[in-house]
Motif scaffolding. Structure first.
Motif, PDB file in Angstrom:
ATOM      1  N   ILE A  63      29.503  39.016  30.890  1.00  0.00           N
ATOM      2  CA  ILE A  63      29.284  37.571  30.072  1.00  0.00           C
ATOM      3  C   ILE A  63      30.422  36.872  30.355  1.00  0.00           C
ATOM      4  O   ILE A  63      31.728  36.984  30.614  1.00  0.00           O
ATOM      5  CB  ILE A  63      28.648  38.013  28.723  1.00  0.00           C
ATOM      6  N   GLY A  64      30.287  35.470  29.895  1.00  0.00           N
ATOM      7  CA  GLY A  64      31.110  34.466  29.997  1.00  0.00           C
ATOM      8  C   GLY A  64      32.459  34.649  29.382  1.00  0.00           C
ATOM      9  O   GLY A  64      33.280  33.448  29.111  1.00  0.00           O
ATOM     10  N   ARG A  65      33.417  35.798  29.361  1.00  0.00           N
ATOM     11  CA  ARG A  65      34.594  35.644  29.033  1.00  0.00           C
ATOM     12  C   ARG A  65      35.639  36.318  29.942  1.00  0.00           C
ATOM     13  O   ARG A  65      35.212  37.639  30.107  1.00  0.00           O
ATOM     14  CB  ARG A  65      34.629  36.343  27.510  1.00  0.00           C
ATOM     15  N   TYR A  66      36.746  36.269  30.263  1.00  0.00           N
ATOM     16  CA  TYR A  66      37.577  36.593  31.325  1.00  0.00           C
ATOM     17  C   TYR A  66      38.968  36.519  30.820  1.00  0.00           C
ATOM     18  O   TYR A  66      39.377  35.283  30.396  1.00  0.00           O
ATOM     19  CB  TYR A  66      37.409  35.897  32.685  1.00  0.00           C
ATOM     20  N   ILE A  67      39.720  37.580  31.180  1.00  0.00           N
ATOM     21  CA  ILE A  67      41.437  37.226  30.872  1.00  0.00           C
ATOM     22  C   ILE A  67      41.761  37.336  32.261  1.00  0.00           C
ATOM     23  O   ILE A  67      41.581  38.545  32.867  1.00  0.00           O
ATOM     24  CB  ILE A  67      41.839  38.203  29.844  1.00  0.00           C
ATOM     25  N   LEU A  68      42.353  36.590  32.758  1.00  0.00           N
ATOM     26  CA  LEU A  68      42.620  36.658  34.334  1.00  0.00           C
ATOM     27  C   LEU A  68      44.239  36.599  34.637  1.00  0.00           C
ATOM     28  O   LEU A  68      44.945  35.739  33.881  1.00  0.00           O
ATOM     29  CB  LEU A  68      42.185  35.414  35.371  1.00  0.00           C
TER      30      LEU A  68
END
Ligand code: G1P
Length: 325
Positions: free
Chosen positions: A208-213
């Protein structure tokens, strides 16, 4: 050198055409569609700020003016409300303009989510950063981003949010192949596929639309070829990162079990508004009993079907013109 310091920046891609909501989105970005009485995008910026990310970069496309204006002062409106002594509304109007330190970059050609994230490279630099997609609203009562930041700080990897979805819905998402870890809500991601058919999906875990990159994602994205739909997919870049943990740090997933609303789809958008409004102290007490009554009546009604569009859109318009003259 990778900077393992605290994450401070959030990137919000907001360049989509919003075709699913036409004609509402003909002259207005879909991110500005109201969810109860706030534009969808404000929930997402509030979520970032609540997790401590005050520096927000929006990657915009056409029609960016409404977005910029929403997060800026509106002197005329403020004056009018001040003169009226309407402090409650004045506060609401001011709130979005002081919420975050907003920055904007244009995407130009909309070449996919991976391309949008790449546009953030100059602003982000060599630091880990968050990406929040505007179509997903996470209930402010359920922590997701904060949990992801904690996992990122402990493991120094990239972290994505995962939600278990029914097999018939997995084709709408990036799907992850996972291995368990010593933490119940954390998995190691061994592979990712963008929008697979149910029979080819590695699991029911949807991104789902949450990322820590980690910033290595930029190096990977620069080399990522167009994938599904001819677009540069973030999922494909993450798949490469999962395959090369030595230099990218690998990818982990946080399994979210809280409330998430999808405002990117018309039906889910309607559901989101109802779900959020029933819990609002100003609207819930009247909405709840009305909904119960309405739902009970639906059982007795055969349902009158209303056409989405007149079969020949020129018909009624030319008729009106004739009658006008
Ligand atoms: C994007 C991503 C997909 C992800 C989804 C989450 O797809 O490409 O991997 O699962 O967001 O909402 P979109 O829905 O923008 O097509």
């Amino acid at each position: 050198m990778v900077n393992h310091d605290r994450v401070t920046k959030a990137v919000i891609p907001a360049a989509g055409l919003g075709t699913r909501f036409l004609p509402a989105t003909k002259a207005m970005p879909k991110e500005m569609l109201p969810v109860v009485d706030k534009p969808a995008i404000q929930y997402v910026v509030e979520e970032a700020v609540d997790a401590g990310l005050h520096d927000v970069l929006m990657v915009t496309g056409r029609n960016k003016n409404a977005l910029e204006n929403h997060f800026d002062r509106n002197a005329e409106l403020e004056d009018a409300l001040t003169k009226k002594g309407d402090t409650a509304r004045l506060q609401k109007v001011n709130y979005s303009s002081v919420l975050a330190d907003m920055h904007y970059v244009r995407q130009g050609d909309p070449m996919g989510l991976g391309h949008a994230v790449l546009r953030a490279q100059m602003h982000v630099g060599r630091e880990p950063f968050a990406v929040l997609l505007g179509d997903d609203i996470i209930d402010a009562r359920d922590d997701l981003l904060k949990r992801m930041l904690t996992v990122q700080a402990q493991r120094h990897t990239s972290v994505v949010a995962l939600l278990e979805v029914p097999p018939e819905s997995i084709h709408l998402y990036g799907a992850a192949a996972v291995e368990p870890t010593d933490e119940d809500d954390v998995v190691r991601i061994t592979g990712l596929v963008e929008k697979p058919d149910a029979e080819h999906a590695p699991s029911n875990y949807a991104v789902i639309g949450r990322y820590i990159l980690r910033p290595e994602v930029f190096d990977v994205l620069e080399r990522t070829k167009p994938g599904r739909g001819g677009e540069i997919q973030l999922t494909d870049a993450l798949q490469s990162m999962a395959e090369a943990p030595d230099w990218t740090g690998g990818v982990y997933g946080v399994v979210f079990r809280g409330r998430r609303y999808d405002t990117g789809d018309r039906l889910d958008y309607i559901k989101a508004i109802v779900q959020l409004a029933v819990d609002r102290e100003d609207l819930g007490p009247e909405l709840r009993p009305w909904l119960r009554e309405f739902a009970a009546e639906l059982d007795d009604k055969p349902g009158e079907i209303v056409e989405e569009m007149p079969a020949d859109p020129t018909g009624p318009i030319s008729t009106i013109r004739v009658e006008d003259h």
